[in-house]
Design an enzyme around this catalytic site. Sequence first.
Site, PDB file in Angstrom:
ATOM      1  N   ALA A  67      -1.445  -0.865  -4.062  1.00 14.58           N
ATOM      2  CA  ALA A  67      -2.424   0.148  -4.028  1.00 14.58           C
ATOM      3  C   ALA A  67      -1.768   1.268  -3.963  1.00 14.58           C
ATOM      4  CB  ALA A  67      -3.351  -0.132  -2.743  1.00 14.58           C
ATOM      5  N   THR A 115       1.746   3.290  -6.712  1.00 11.93           N
ATOM      6  CA  THR A 115       2.028   3.788  -5.434  1.00 11.93           C
ATOM      7  C   THR A 115       1.515   5.250  -5.437  1.00 11.93           C
ATOM      8  OG1 THR A 115       3.981   4.378  -3.848  1.00 11.93           O
ATOM      9  CG2 THR A 115       4.272   4.652  -6.075  1.00 11.93           C
ATOM     10  N   ILE A 120       0.933  -1.228   0.042  1.00 10.10           N
ATOM     11  CA  ILE A 120      -0.033  -0.014  -0.161  1.00 10.10           C
ATOM     12  C   ILE A 120       0.899   1.230   0.177  1.00 10.10           C
ATOM     13  CG2 ILE A 120      -1.837   1.524   1.395  1.00 10.10           C
ATOM     14  CD1 ILE A 120      -1.772  -2.053   2.278  1.00 10.10           C
ATOM     15  N   CYS A 121       0.546   2.340  -0.741  1.00  9.67           N
ATOM     16  CA  CYS A 121       1.244   3.577  -0.967  1.00  9.67           C
ATOM     17  C   CYS A 121       2.715   3.417  -1.330  1.00  9.67           C
ATOM     18  CB  CYS A 121       0.722   4.338   0.253  1.00  9.67           C
ATOM     19  SG  CYS A 121       1.194   6.120   0.154  1.00  9.67           S
ATOM     20  N   THR A 122       3.382   3.968  -0.286  1.00  9.86           N
ATOM     21  CA  THR A 122       4.959   3.832  -0.318  1.00  9.86           C
ATOM     22  C   THR A 122       5.530   2.585   0.282  1.00  9.86           C
ATOM     23  OG1 THR A 122       5.212   5.206   1.785  1.00  9.86           O
ATOM     24  CG2 THR A 122       5.374   6.070  -0.382  1.00  9.86           C
TER      25      THR A 122
END
Length: 236
Positions: A196, A150, A130-132
């Site tokens: 995500a 990202t 998720i994300c970073t």
Amino acid sequence: MSSTPPKKYYKVAVLLFEGVDILDFTAPMEVFTHTSHNRNPDNPDRVFQINTIARSRTVNAKKALTVQTDLLLEDAMQGLADFDIMVVPGGPPSLLNALVASNPREVELIRSFATLPPKTPDEPRVLFSICTGAFLVGAAGLLTGVSVTTHHRAIEKLREFCIRVNGEGASPPEVSHKRYIDAGVLKVGSARLLTAAGVSSCLDASLYLVSQLTSLDMSAFISRVMEYDWKGQLSE
């Protein structure tokens, strides 16, 4: 005479570290805890068994939430083959940069999980960033020739980072901004990769994963319970 297929259950490892973004790990956990075979909120037959994992017994998330973890990294490594899914959340860029630069044990845990053989031939394990958190997956050398996403502010940085990590001759990842991307089975490793984008998009990705492992009807049920408007593959 038809028989009822056996119920499936999945063990989830949620990787935590100091400064981790709160929604990055609590959103998937919220979705997973609503996923039950009997849809009974008072006595749920939960599909997912969740364990939080970190290098210390407590983790401070964004200097706002203290979490008591279920397993230490070394214990999780010993029992890694028990898990079906690993969730890798993100955090502020400066924190992730420092963490990745230290060659942390978290990266080794991710790499080891991603290279485990599937529990069953027809269902690979799932690595879910998720994300970073994608930078931790990239630091493990797993983002070679795959499609990933990202946070929108980190798209170019992730691409450049993976080129450095993977070295000359390796295919760089195709990094684009979408709510989530299911890249299928990794080219390096045996796990299925789901990524995500920033923060709230992990709700959409988590519901998607539930739809893949259980049913679309289950994800629709959970989104109604959560009063959440489940979004699909959005590019912006």
